[in-house]
Design a protein around this motif. Sequence first.
Motif, PDB file in Angstrom:
ATOM      1  N   ALA A   1      45.063  30.964  24.223  1.00  0.00           N
ATOM      2  CA  ALA A   1      43.889  31.758  23.861  1.00  0.00           C
ATOM      3  C   ALA A   1      43.277  32.466  25.053  1.00  0.00           C
ATOM      4  N   PHE A   2      43.674  32.056  26.261  1.00  0.00           N
ATOM      5  CA  PHE A   2      43.087  32.663  27.459  1.00  0.00           C
ATOM      6  C   PHE A   2      43.934  33.797  28.027  1.00  0.00           C
ATOM      7  N   ARG A   3      45.087  34.099  27.420  1.00  0.00           N
ATOM      8  CA  ARG A   3      45.869  35.245  27.881  1.00  0.00           C
ATOM      9  C   ARG A   3      45.080  36.552  27.759  1.00  0.00           C
ATOM     10  N   PRO A   4      44.469  36.819  26.591  1.00  0.00           N
ATOM     11  CA  PRO A   4      43.663  38.043  26.503  1.00  0.00           C
ATOM     12  C   PRO A   4      42.498  38.046  27.487  1.00  0.00           C
ATOM     13  N   VAL A   5      41.941  36.896  27.774  1.00  0.00           N
ATOM     14  CA  VAL A   5      40.822  36.818  28.721  1.00  0.00           C
ATOM     15  C   VAL A   5      41.296  37.217  30.113  1.00  0.00           C
ATOM     16  N   ALA A   6      42.423  36.654  30.535  1.00  0.00           N
ATOM     17  CA  ALA A   6      42.952  36.967  31.865  1.00  0.00           C
ATOM     18  C   ALA A   6      43.280  38.448  31.997  1.00  0.00           C
ATOM     19  N   LEU A   7      43.837  39.034  30.942  1.00  0.00           N
ATOM     20  CA  LEU A   7      44.188  40.452  31.000  1.00  0.00           C
ATOM     21  C   LEU A   7      42.942  41.327  30.977  1.00  0.00           C
ATOM     22  N   PHE A   8      41.979  40.959  30.157  1.00  0.00           N
ATOM     23  CA  PHE A   8      40.703  41.694  30.133  1.00  0.00           C
ATOM     24  C   PHE A   8      40.060  41.692  31.517  1.00  0.00           C
ATOM     25  N   ASP A   9      40.025  40.522  32.162  1.00  0.00           N
ATOM     26  CA  ASP A   9      39.402  40.430  33.480  1.00  0.00           C
ATOM     27  C   ASP A   9      40.109  41.326  34.492  1.00  0.00           C
ATOM     28  N   ALA A  10      41.438  41.461  34.366  1.00  0.00           N
ATOM     29  CA  ALA A  10      42.172  42.349  35.261  1.00  0.00           C
ATOM     30  C   ALA A  10      41.805  43.808  34.995  1.00  0.00           C
ATOM     31  N   VAL A  11      41.608  44.166  33.739  1.00  0.00           N
ATOM     32  CA  VAL A  11      41.238  45.546  33.389  1.00  0.00           C
ATOM     33  C   VAL A  11      39.857  45.890  33.932  1.00  0.00           C
ATOM     34  N   VAL A  12      38.887  45.005  33.716  1.00  0.00           N
ATOM     35  CA  VAL A  12      37.500  45.319  34.105  1.00  0.00           C
ATOM     36  C   VAL A  12      37.189  44.894  35.532  1.00  0.00           C
ATOM     37  N   ASN A  13      38.176  44.302  36.223  1.00  0.00           N
ATOM     38  CA  ASN A  13      37.986  43.918  37.628  1.00  0.00           C
ATOM     39  C   ASN A  13      36.842  42.914  37.757  1.00  0.00           C
ATOM     40  N   ASN A  14      36.941  41.844  36.975  1.00  0.00           N
ATOM     41  CA  ASN A  14      35.874  40.837  36.931  1.00  0.00           C
ATOM     42  C   ASN A  14      35.838  40.057  38.244  1.00  0.00           C
ATOM     43  N   ALA A  15      34.722  40.131  38.929  1.00  0.00           N
ATOM     44  CA  ALA A  15      34.586  39.454  40.223  1.00  0.00           C
ATOM     45  C   ALA A  15      33.994  38.057  40.090  1.00  0.00           C
ATOM     46  N   ASP A  16      33.810  37.571  38.836  1.00  0.00           N
ATOM     47  CA  ASP A  16      33.111  36.293  38.697  1.00  0.00           C
ATOM     48  C   ASP A  16      33.454  35.591  37.383  1.00  0.00           C
TER      49      ASP A  16
ATOM     50  N   CYS B   1      31.398  43.206  37.000  1.00  0.00           N
ATOM     51  CA  CYS B   1      32.648  43.846  36.607  1.00  0.00           C
ATOM     52  C   CYS B   1      32.601  45.340  36.941  1.00  0.00           C
ATOM     53  N   PHE B   2      33.782  45.969  36.912  1.00  0.00           N
ATOM     54  CA  PHE B   2      33.942  47.426  36.986  1.00  0.00           C
ATOM     55  C   PHE B   2      33.778  48.018  38.383  1.00  0.00           C
ATOM     56  N   HIS B   3      33.792  47.199  39.420  1.00  0.00           N
ATOM     57  CA  HIS B   3      33.742  47.772  40.765  1.00  0.00           C
ATOM     58  C   HIS B   3      35.001  48.607  40.997  1.00  0.00           C
ATOM     59  N   GLU B   4      34.854  49.680  41.786  1.00  0.00           N
ATOM     60  CA  GLU B   4      36.009  50.537  42.080  1.00  0.00           C
ATOM     61  C   GLU B   4      37.029  49.838  42.982  1.00  0.00           C
ATOM     62  N   GLU B   5      36.542  48.973  43.877  1.00  0.00           N
ATOM     63  CA  GLU B   5      37.444  48.280  44.799  1.00  0.00           C
ATOM     64  C   GLU B   5      37.989  47.009  44.155  1.00  0.00           C
ATOM     65  N   PRO B   6      39.195  46.573  44.537  1.00  0.00           N
ATOM     66  CA  PRO B   6      39.755  45.339  43.969  1.00  0.00           C
ATOM     67  C   PRO B   6      38.862  44.139  44.276  1.00  0.00           C
ATOM     68  N   LYS B   7      38.391  43.462  43.218  1.00  0.00           N
ATOM     69  CA  LYS B   7      37.498  42.314  43.405  1.00  0.00           C
ATOM     70  C   LYS B   7      37.790  41.193  42.402  1.00  0.00           C
TER      71      LYS B   7
ATOM     72  N   VAL C   1      40.368  52.877  33.710  1.00  0.00           N
ATOM     73  CA  VAL C   1      41.548  53.448  33.041  1.00  0.00           C
ATOM     74  C   VAL C   1      42.780  53.314  33.936  1.00  0.00           C
ATOM     75  N   ASP C   2      42.608  53.551  35.236  1.00  0.00           N
ATOM     76  CA  ASP C   2      43.730  53.432  36.168  1.00  0.00           C
ATOM     77  C   ASP C   2      44.282  52.002  36.187  1.00  0.00           C
ATOM     78  N   ARG C   3      43.391  51.001  36.131  1.00  0.00           N
ATOM     79  CA  ARG C   3      43.863  49.615  36.125  1.00  0.00           C
ATOM     80  C   ARG C   3      44.662  49.327  34.855  1.00  0.00           C
ATOM     81  N   ALA C   4      44.188  49.837  33.700  1.00  0.00           N
ATOM     82  CA  ALA C   4      44.927  49.643  32.452  1.00  0.00           C
ATOM     83  C   ALA C   4      46.307  50.278  32.540  1.00  0.00           C
ATOM     84  N   ARG C   5      46.380  51.477  33.096  1.00  0.00           N
ATOM     85  CA  ARG C   5      47.671  52.167  33.224  1.00  0.00           C
ATOM     86  C   ARG C   5      48.596  51.426  34.185  1.00  0.00           C
TER      87      ARG C   5
END
Length: 232
Positions: free
Chosen positions: A117-132, A154-160, A206-210
């Motif tokens: 159940a946490f696969r979508p969570v992990a992928l979502f966090d990668a898309v939105v760049n969740n820092a926490d 979330c959503f910082h431009e730099e990898p976090k 969008v770039d992270r999703a691509r």
Amino acid sequence: MASRTGELLERLASGRIEIEGRLPGASNHTFLVRVDGGPLRAVYKPTAGEAPLWDFPDGSLAGREVAAHEVAAELGWPNIPPTVLRDGPFGPGAVQRYIDADPGQHFFTLREERLDAFRPVALFDAVVNNADRKGGHCLLGADGAIWLVDHGLCFHEEPKLRTVIWDFAGEPIPDALRGGLERMALDLQAERLRALLTDAEIEATVDRARRLLSEGRFPEPGPGRAVPWPPV
């Protein structure tokens, strides 16, 4: 389900909210509120109560909370409670439907039996760049569903990306999740996000999703610190 969510969003956005009390343990001012004096309860995070951060613009966390809900709706996953940006007793802020959850459950207690159940969570966090993404941000609701909260960083431009959910690092992204990424990469509903994020932050999302689609795998930890503190 969509009509139910729309109804909740409307009530959260326009209903009269009354403070029931302050929620303990939050780094920012966070209040439990009741909507229109009825059974609907919500969590209210006023912008004025946000603690200053060196790497995120002042007063931007509430908008990021709402943007996380918008992006999750675009992807079709994971479960983020309906969230709006509106005025309240202490000024503008994020108002999110309160989840009646088991306080003894979090990612680390749920992972053994419900790791998939946490696969979508992990992928979502990668898309939105969740820092926490702490373990305690994963709630087991009274409805049996896993709900995700606290998306102000979330959503910082730099990898976090900092998360406790690295269980899928390097694994192929399942086809069932690629569809959401493809929809967002092709047609993110950016108009709804422009009042919440900068154009550069939207473009980076969008770039992270691509990039995830192109690489076809969950990201690996790094560079830099990859786990938040405290982990729960």
